[in-house]
Enzyme design. Structure first.
Site, short mmCIF file in Angstrom:
data_model
loop_
_atom_site.label_atom_id
_atom_site.label_comp_id
_atom_site.label_asym_id
_atom_site.label_seq_id
_atom_site.Cartn_x
_atom_site.Cartn_y
_atom_site.Cartn_z
N ASP A 1 -21.99 -18.41 -27.30
CA ASP A 1 -22.78 -17.19 -27.19
C ASP A 1 -23.66 -17.03 -28.43
O ASP A 1 -23.20 -17.20 -29.57
CB ASP A 1 -21.83 -16.00 -27.05
CG ASP A 1 -22.55 -14.68 -26.97
OD1 ASP A 1 -23.24 -14.45 -25.97
OD2 ASP A 1 -22.42 -13.88 -27.92
N GLU B 1 -26.14 -21.13 -26.01
CA GLU B 1 -27.08 -20.10 -25.64
C GLU B 1 -28.07 -20.08 -26.80
O GLU B 1 -27.78 -19.51 -27.85
CB GLU B 1 -26.40 -18.75 -25.48
CG GLU B 1 -27.37 -17.66 -25.03
CD GLU B 1 -26.73 -16.29 -24.95
OE1 GLU B 1 -27.14 -15.49 -24.08
OE2 GLU B 1 -25.84 -16.00 -25.77
#
Length: 729
Positions: free
Chosen positions: A370, A406
């Site tokens: 993330d 990401e």
């Protein structure tokens, strides 16, 4: 300064020197070694908590390289514990030791209890708190004060010693090659909370996710990897709890070694560890890899007004990045209040130790990072040569599993799609945006669309990567579901209690003429076709496709594109839709199987535009107009083109298979029509063709697939994708 906590018990506990490695609590079959890092501590106490909540403190007198440690021969699995760090309280200089707080072990492998939101969790008083100690003011111009004497024991969670043994039997990692991988993004609770085939007591748990009813659904769909939204132990924000909401997504980690305890069916402390391992083993038995969505960019402690539950009180400056010249406040590249200090060697060690633990002990097959750009920031900018990338590259364990970035964060220069090192794959945000724009009819997207369809070589080839580096997705947990993408122009997040201000406002969505639910048969038919168009494009593009859970049968969030706080039917999978929309589910299975059965849709190398052999007119790929002519620069640059065909030559796959033999697959013609009217596509070359997929059909294929003779043509309906298979071989 007022006292910051007294022991509930002073009963002596046998303690030996122990070792500084490994960090955390390590049970060896006889006793347990405890080790915790803190460079700023003046003294450290290990706090053992019994079943009645009575605390026994054990001073850690041994310290090596700022690691405080002891071996307790009488401590066994199930023991609850925490730490108290005695050291300087000087927030202006980034020092936030507070011995009134029972601190969780950063290396804790299991946790028990809960946070109750009590003020004692915070190292400052609230405005109406009569216990405010003016002598403890950290700064005359700051509203933050130490909350002297308010002990957090009984209001916070505790860390739990675990028994690491688990019978993995003959567990083997599937090790599916990227080019054969189909990823399914899922939520542990959301997948099973309402599943009728999962026993009620197992719904919302690791055991429920491993139930044959769920595994069979994934295998019948053709999924090869399940990517789980955060399962590291996380915290529910008190502000959400006060609103009757919860941190459903789980991007609020504080335990990087522990599976989230709320997802365990068994209530006993440490039960989540065993259940998680059993879940992984069940998926591996079905040939499905397990990828974890991990959040190493920040922790649950938030900004300087957040609770003190672990890292902040152990060694604030080691674990967090602070503002230059203002150490009382945190750098925030994540939008959550803090950013982990990935430049510090002990924080880097924690991240790498955590990654290795999940691979070696929990048998997971990869990670999706993330806001990965945050981890690559050195001074301020994102740096491809950062220490984090170097460590991952050379690590013999972590470097061998799937690593998905990401590739952005919320800081300046954080958008880094295409810029990660060669070992990494990336969520391709440009793929998402382009495919959405193409099918909703935006102009000037043909060239971009063709690039995304063929693996985004413009993004990944320069770093020596292959098409599989592009993790292709159109929808994910963050944003609209696929059904909502074709049903709403605007977000509808009122249920989140933020006045519809949260969530992305520019969604590149199209409601097909009516906002939200409708009974109009023409709108419903168009939405269904658009859904199939997007899903087919995703599965037939070069790269690694990722499908969001429930998109295969039309899951809706009623226009809410930010259900991070909605632990409710709004965000859970509605399994009744699998029957109600069985034609879409059958379509999803058909198009995934089409990809799996034909190597031309999952090539390991980028397309080359030159002939395969000297003098051969047939290339690996050819771009054609509906009339069958080669696309010209004017065709690409017209700005209003919404139709084209791609010829994929199955005889022109340059790479060998796993045995070194030449791959010869079938050839296909993909006819894309994003216009609002029918278009006649001319069949190219002297081939006969058969329809292999038609998004105008509810299940992707009619009872009698249409055939097209050499030199003939086929009508492709409005906003439709037709896939033709060469049939004269």
């Amino acid at each position: 300064m007022a006292d910051r906590g007294e022991p509930s018990s002073t009963q002596p506990v046998p303690a030996w020197p122990g070792t500084a490695y490994p960090l955390g609590a390590t049970y060896d079959g006889a006793g347990t070694n405890f080790a915790v890092f803190s460079e700023v501590a003046e003294s450290v106490e290990l706090c053992l908590i019994d079943r009645d909540g009575v605390e026994t403190r054990v001073p850690l007198d041994e310290v090596d390289g700022y690691v405080w440690h002891a071996y307790l021969p009488t401590v066994v699995p199930g023991q609850r514990y925490g730490y108290r760090i005695h050291g300087p309280w000087d927030p202006a200089n980034g020092l936030r030791c507070d011995a009134s707080k029972l601190l969780l072990d950063p290396y804790g492998k299991a946790f028990a209890g809960s946070f109750d939101g009590d003020r004692s969790l915070f190292s400052y008083p609230f405005a109406d708190d009569p216990a405010a100690d003016v002598e403890d003011t950290e700064d005359e111009n700051d509203d933050v004060h130490p909350l002297a004497g308010h002990d957090s024991l009984g209001h916070t969670m505790t860390t739990v010693v675990i028994n690491p043994y688990f019978d993995w039997q003959s567990d083997r990692a599937p090790r599916t090659p990227y080019h054969e991988t189909v990823i399914y993004e899922a939520h542990v609770k959301g997948m099973t909370a309402t599943h009728p085939g999962v026993p009620e007591e197992l719904r919302g748990t690791y055991a429920g996710l491993a139930h044959p009813a769920v595994v069979d659904h994934l295998t019948s769909l053709g999924v090869t990897a399940i990517e789980l939204m955060p399962v590291h132990q996380f915290m529910h924000d008190q502000t959400l709890i006060d609103k009757g909401l919860r941190n459903y997504w789980g991007y609020n980690t504080f335990g990087f070694f522990a599976p989230h305890s709320d997802y365990a069916a068994a209530p006993k402390p440490g039960g989540a560890v065993t259940e998680f391992k059993a879940m992984v083993r069940a998926f591996h038995d079905a040939g499905i890899e397990v990828i974890l969505d991990v959040v190493y960019n920040h922790t649950a402690e938030g900004n300087h007004l957040g609770p003190t539950i672990s890292f902040r009180g152990i060694d604030n400056l080691a674990y967090y990045r602070v503002v230059d010249g203002d150490c009382a406040h945190y750098m925030d590249y994540t939008g959550t209040g803090n950013s982990l200090n990935a430049r510090h060697p002990h924080t880097l060690q924690l991240i790498m130790d955590s990654l290795r633990y999940w691979v070696t002990e929990m048998h997971v097959d990869g990670f999706r990072f993330d806001l990965a750009s945050t981890l690559a920031r050195e001074l301020h900018d994102v740096d491809r040569l950062s220490a984090f990338f170097d460590l991952v590259q050379q690590d013999p364990i972590v470097s061998q599993v799937k690593l998905i970035a990401e590739p952005w964060d919320v800081g300046e220069g954080g958008y880094q799609v295409g810029n990660f090192p060669g070992l990494w794959t990336e969520w391709n945000g440009k793929y998402r945006d382009t495919v959405r724009d193409y099918w909703r009819g935006e102009s000037s997207t043909l060239g971009e669309f063709a690039s995304r369809l063929t693996g985004s070589s413009d993004l990944y080839e320069k770093t020596g990567r292959r098409p599989s580096a592009s993790i292709n997705f159109v929808t994910a947990h963050d944003g609209f579901t696929l059904r909502d993408l074709v049903s709403y122009n605007d977000k509808h997040n009122e249920a989140n209690g933020e006045g519809n201000r949260d969530g992305e406002s520019h969604n590149r969505s199209w409601n097909c003429g009516v906002e939200g639910p409708t009974d109009d048969p023409h709108v419903l038919a168009l939405r269904a076709r658009q859904t199939r168009n997007i899903m087919a494009t995703l599965m037939l593009s070069q790269g690694t496709p990722m499908l969001a859970h429930g998109d295969e049968f039309g899951r809706t969030q009623l226009g809410n594109n930010n259900v991070y706080c909605q632990d409710s039917p709004l965000s859970w999978m509605d399994w009744s839709l699998a029957e109600a929309n069985d034609d879409l589910l059958e379509f999803a299975r058909r198009v995934i199987a089409l990809r799996a059965d034909n190597p031309v849709f999952r090539r390991r190398r980028f397309f080359e535009g030159t002939p395969i052999r000297s003098g051969d007119e047939m290339r690996e790929i050819a771009w054609l107009t509906p009339s069958g002519d080669e696309m010209t620069p004017d065709d690409w640059n017209s700005g209003f083109g919404r139709s084209l065909a791609a010829f994929l030559n199955g005889e022109g796959i340059p790479e060998p298979d796993q045995r070194g033999e030449r791959i010869v697959g079938e050839s296909f013609l993909l006819c894309f029509n994003a216009h609002d009217g029918d278009i006649e596509f001319q069949a190219p070359y002297d081939y006969d063709w058969t329809v292999a997929l038609d998004t105008a059909q509810p299940t992707g294929l009619g009872e009698t697939p249409e055939t097209v003779a050499a030199g003939g043509s086929i009508k492709v309906g409005s906003r439709t994708l037709v896939v033709l298979r060469r049939s004269d071989r």
